[in-house]
Design a protein around this motif. Structure first.
Motif, PDB file in Angstrom:
ATOM      1  N   ARG A   1       2.516  -3.486   4.633  1.00 46.53           N
ATOM      2  CA  ARG A   1       1.076  -3.261   4.841  1.00 46.53           C
ATOM      3  C   ARG A   1       0.311  -3.340   3.520  1.00 46.53           C
ATOM      4  O   ARG A   1      -0.740  -3.965   3.430  1.00 46.53           O
ATOM      5  CB  ARG A   1       0.859  -1.863   5.428  1.00 46.53           C
ATOM      6  N   ARG A   2       0.869  -2.723   2.504  1.00 50.89           N
ATOM      7  CA  ARG A   2       0.164  -2.713   1.216  1.00 50.89           C
ATOM      8  C   ARG A   2       0.131  -4.110   0.590  1.00 50.89           C
ATOM      9  O   ARG A   2      -0.888  -4.531   0.051  1.00 50.89           O
ATOM     10  CB  ARG A   2       0.861  -1.735   0.260  1.00 50.89           C
TER      11      ARG A   2
ATOM     12  N   ARG B   1      -2.062  10.506  -3.201  1.00 44.31           N
ATOM     13  CA  ARG B   1      -2.757   9.466  -2.421  1.00 44.31           C
ATOM     14  C   ARG B   1      -4.241   9.807  -2.295  1.00 44.31           C
ATOM     15  O   ARG B   1      -5.087   8.935  -2.400  1.00 44.31           O
ATOM     16  CB  ARG B   1      -2.125   9.333  -1.029  1.00 44.31           C
TER      17      ARG B   1
ATOM     18  N   ALA C   1       7.778  -0.974   6.218  1.00 42.14           N
ATOM     19  CA  ALA C   1       6.508  -1.194   6.928  1.00 42.14           C
ATOM     20  C   ALA C   1       5.329  -0.836   6.016  1.00 42.14           C
ATOM     21  O   ALA C   1       4.335  -1.572   5.952  1.00 42.14           O
ATOM     22  CB  ALA C   1       6.464  -0.353   8.202  1.00 42.14           C
ATOM     23  N   LEU C   2       5.457   0.274   5.286  1.00 45.11           N
ATOM     24  CA  LEU C   2       4.391   0.688   4.360  1.00 45.11           C
ATOM     25  C   LEU C   2       4.193  -0.363   3.267  1.00 45.11           C
ATOM     26  O   LEU C   2       3.067  -0.760   2.948  1.00 45.11           O
ATOM     27  CB  LEU C   2       4.758   2.037   3.725  1.00 45.11           C
ATOM     28  N   VAL C   3       5.308  -0.820   2.716  1.00 48.51           N
ATOM     29  CA  VAL C   3       5.234  -1.803   1.623  1.00 48.51           C
ATOM     30  C   VAL C   3       4.602  -3.101   2.138  1.00 48.51           C
ATOM     31  O   VAL C   3       3.734  -3.694   1.482  1.00 48.51           O
ATOM     32  CB  VAL C   3       6.653  -2.067   1.057  1.00 48.51           C
TER      33      VAL C   3
ATOM     34  N   ASP D   1       0.284   7.159  -6.753  1.00 49.66           N
ATOM     35  CA  ASP D   1       1.251   6.681  -5.760  1.00 49.66           C
ATOM     36  C   ASP D   1       1.372   5.178  -6.009  1.00 49.66           C
ATOM     37  O   ASP D   1       0.767   4.344  -5.327  1.00 49.66           O
ATOM     38  CB  ASP D   1       0.755   6.974  -4.348  1.00 49.66           C
TER      39      ASP D   1
ATOM     40  N   LEU E   1       8.004   8.252  -0.382  1.00 50.06           N
ATOM     41  CA  LEU E   1       7.669   8.823   0.922  1.00 50.06           C
ATOM     42  C   LEU E   1       7.706  10.343   0.800  1.00 50.06           C
ATOM     43  O   LEU E   1       8.549  10.886   0.080  1.00 50.06           O
ATOM     44  CB  LEU E   1       8.672   8.379   1.986  1.00 50.06           C
TER      45      LEU E   1
ATOM     46  N   ARG F   1       1.780   1.322  -6.814  1.00 46.25           N
ATOM     47  CA  ARG F   1       2.096   0.087  -6.085  1.00 46.25           C
ATOM     48  C   ARG F   1       2.625  -0.912  -7.104  1.00 46.25           C
ATOM     49  O   ARG F   1       2.014  -1.066  -8.176  1.00 46.25           O
ATOM     50  CB  ARG F   1       0.845  -0.446  -5.397  1.00 46.25           C
TER      51      ARG F   1
ATOM     52  N   ARG G   1      10.252   3.069   7.911  1.00 43.42           N
ATOM     53  CA  ARG G   1       8.886   3.410   7.496  1.00 43.42           C
ATOM     54  C   ARG G   1       8.521   2.793   6.151  1.00 43.42           C
ATOM     55  O   ARG G   1       7.413   2.329   5.951  1.00 43.42           O
ATOM     56  CB  ARG G   1       8.733   4.927   7.418  1.00 43.42           C
ATOM     57  N   LEU G   2       9.477   2.807   5.215  1.00 39.15           N
ATOM     58  CA  LEU G   2       9.114   2.333   3.878  1.00 39.15           C
ATOM     59  C   LEU G   2       8.835   0.824   3.855  1.00 39.15           C
ATOM     60  O   LEU G   2       7.786   0.391   3.355  1.00 39.15           O
ATOM     61  CB  LEU G   2      10.203   2.733   2.873  1.00 39.15           C
TER      62      LEU G   2
END
Ligand code: FAD
Length: 426
Positions: free
Chosen positions: A317-318, A416, A313-315, A283, A301, A285, A310-311
């Motif tokens: 966070r990472r 993941r 926010a995910l990016v 997955d 996703l 990065r 959502r995407l």
């Protein structure tokens, strides 16, 4: 209709100083060769056909760069996604390995040849290792690429930390031949160059039908037709009813992109060498900077619901695991595109009767598509099989295609879990 309905990445078009437009086909025409698809693969193929003496027409259903080529993250990577050099040579032969190893040179060569204004940066591509085991493999991979003639070097943990500008990875390797571009600007600039050389490009001209008539092909668009000897199909993950078996031989996977606002002085601390970055996770990065200091990243996703919130926010966070300041930075840019995945993760070349197709870049196609232009052109023109750098194979539609295509994203939690199982997440 399977071709792109929405405009390509707004960020890339906003930053692009390249412009290109071409009229739709409104007549009956003749050509030696027709290319279907105005992404990088189609444009590189059209150039190669022209250079082989063919009067060439390129038909694009929407606008040049509207497909994956204009939506990519823009990392120029002269490798395949899954297979290392030995595996490439074993499965597809040494000539294809040489093509992959030289593919970034071909892309940057086109930038120079046509003076393409696409913010090309050739400072290398980094692959950081997310686990100690991957770091050992990265070292071996770098050595294998050096053996294959690529300017690669292994990086230890301190070196990768310095290259990223933050700790969190165990080592990795650097491919000095890689880099990054604005992929939309590159595609438009390539179209400009190819058209100036003599390829006739028609936008808003979807090929609706492809009929064999005697020793010719007849291609029908909404307002015209073209009669031709040779056809090269380069529709990537956006092909559809035109050649249903081809469309069903790949899994089109949606990939999402998100970008920050310009980060100011923070941008100087992130990837200080201005490398492109994609790690060893399944997955994946990845990130790169644009010319104004935005960080452009993305991901996948498992479900599309609410992707636009959502995407990013995910990016965020990472990215914040590496650079905590990112947590408070807005991500105003969001877009998506389709990637043509093959089950064996290898690119596929098909041909027969003056017709050829290339699909399956598996998310790493910017450099590869540039290098594949000559191969697809040769395949369409009927070159003997031993002269084709990528061995052709029959088109094999996937069994239970509808099910496979609709559930492909469900493999993401498994990826993941596997990434996590190798080492707990950062
Ligand atoms: C979000 C995203 C990020 C990516 N990031 C990277 C990256 O950083 N680095 C990298 O190397 N690769 C990346 N890739 C992959 C790369 O973008 C693709 O492999 C490459 O651009 C494929 O080019 P193409 O010419 O084959 O296809 P496309 O660019 O998709 O072009 C196909 C064209 O065919 C047209 N078409 C379809 N049907 C018809 C028809 N019937 N008649 C006429 N035209 C038709 C479509 O409109 C489209 O313009 C990414 C892909 C995506 C989606």
């Amino acid at each position: 209709m399977n071709w792109p309905q929405d405009p390509p990445a707004q960020l890339w078009s906003q930053l692009s100083r390249e412009r290109f437009s071409a009229p739709a086909l409104h007549e009956d025409s003749e050509a030696d060769a027709v290319v279907i698809g105005g992404g990088i693969a189609g444009l590189a193929t059209a150039l190669a056909l022209l250079e082989r003496g063919c009067r060439t027409i390129l038909l694009e259903a929407a606008m040049v760069g509207a497909g994956a080529s204009g939506r990519a993250n823009g990392q120029v990577i002269g490798t395949l996604t899954r297979h290392g050099p030995e595996a490439i040579a074993q499965t597809l032969g040494q000539p294809f390995l040489d093509l992959v190893a030289g593919s970034a040179d071909v892309l940057f060569g086109l930038v120079d040849r046509f003076g393409i204004d696409c913010d090309a940066v050739r400072k290398g591509w980094l692959q950081p290792a997310h686990s100690p085991g991957r770091a050992a493999r990265a070292k071996a991979l770098a050595a294998a690429w050096v053996h294959a003639g690529a300017p690669a070097e292994p990086l230890d943990q301190d070196q990768i930390t310095a290259a990223i500008g933050a700790p969190g990875y165990f080592g990795g390797w650097l491919h000095r031949g890689g880099g990054h571009i604005n992929p939309y600007a590159f595609t438009l600039g390539l179209a400009r160059g190819v058209a100036a050389e003599g390829v006739r490009i028609h936008e808003r001209s979807p090929a609706l039908r492809l009929d064999r008539q005697g020793d010719h092909w007849r291609i029908t668009t909404p307002d015209g037709q073209v009669r031709t000897h040779y056809v090269a199909v380069a529709t990537g993950a956006y092909g559809g009813r035109l050649w249903p078996e081809l469309a069903r031989s790949i899994v089109p996977v949606t990939s999402y992109q998100a970008a920050t606002e310009p980060l100011g002085p923070l941008a100087d601390r992130i990837l200080p060498g201005d490398h492109a970055f994609s790690d060893t996770r399944q997955d994946l990065r990845y990130m790169r900077k644009d010319r104004e200091g935005r960080l452009v990243s993305g991901g996948a996703l498992a479900t599309q619901v609410g992707a636009a919130t959502r995407l990013p926010a995910l990016v965020r966070r990472r990215l914040a695991l590496l650079f905590p300041e990112i947590v408070s930075r807005p991500m105003p840019h969001f877009w998506s595109g389709r990637i043509a995945m093959t089950v064996d993760r290898l690119p596929h070349l098909h041909r027969g009767d003056g017709l050829a197709a290339f699909v399956g870049c598996n998310g790493r196609g910017l450099a590869l598509c540039c290098a594949m232009g000559g191969v697809l052109a040769d395949a369409a023109l009927g070159a003997p099989e031993h002269q084709l750098v990528l061995p052709p194979r029959p088109v094999s539609p996937l069994p239970f295609y509808g099910l496979v295509a609709s559930t492909a994203r469900m493999i993401l939690p498994y990826y993941r879990w596997k990434d996590w199982a190798e080492v707990p997440p950062l």
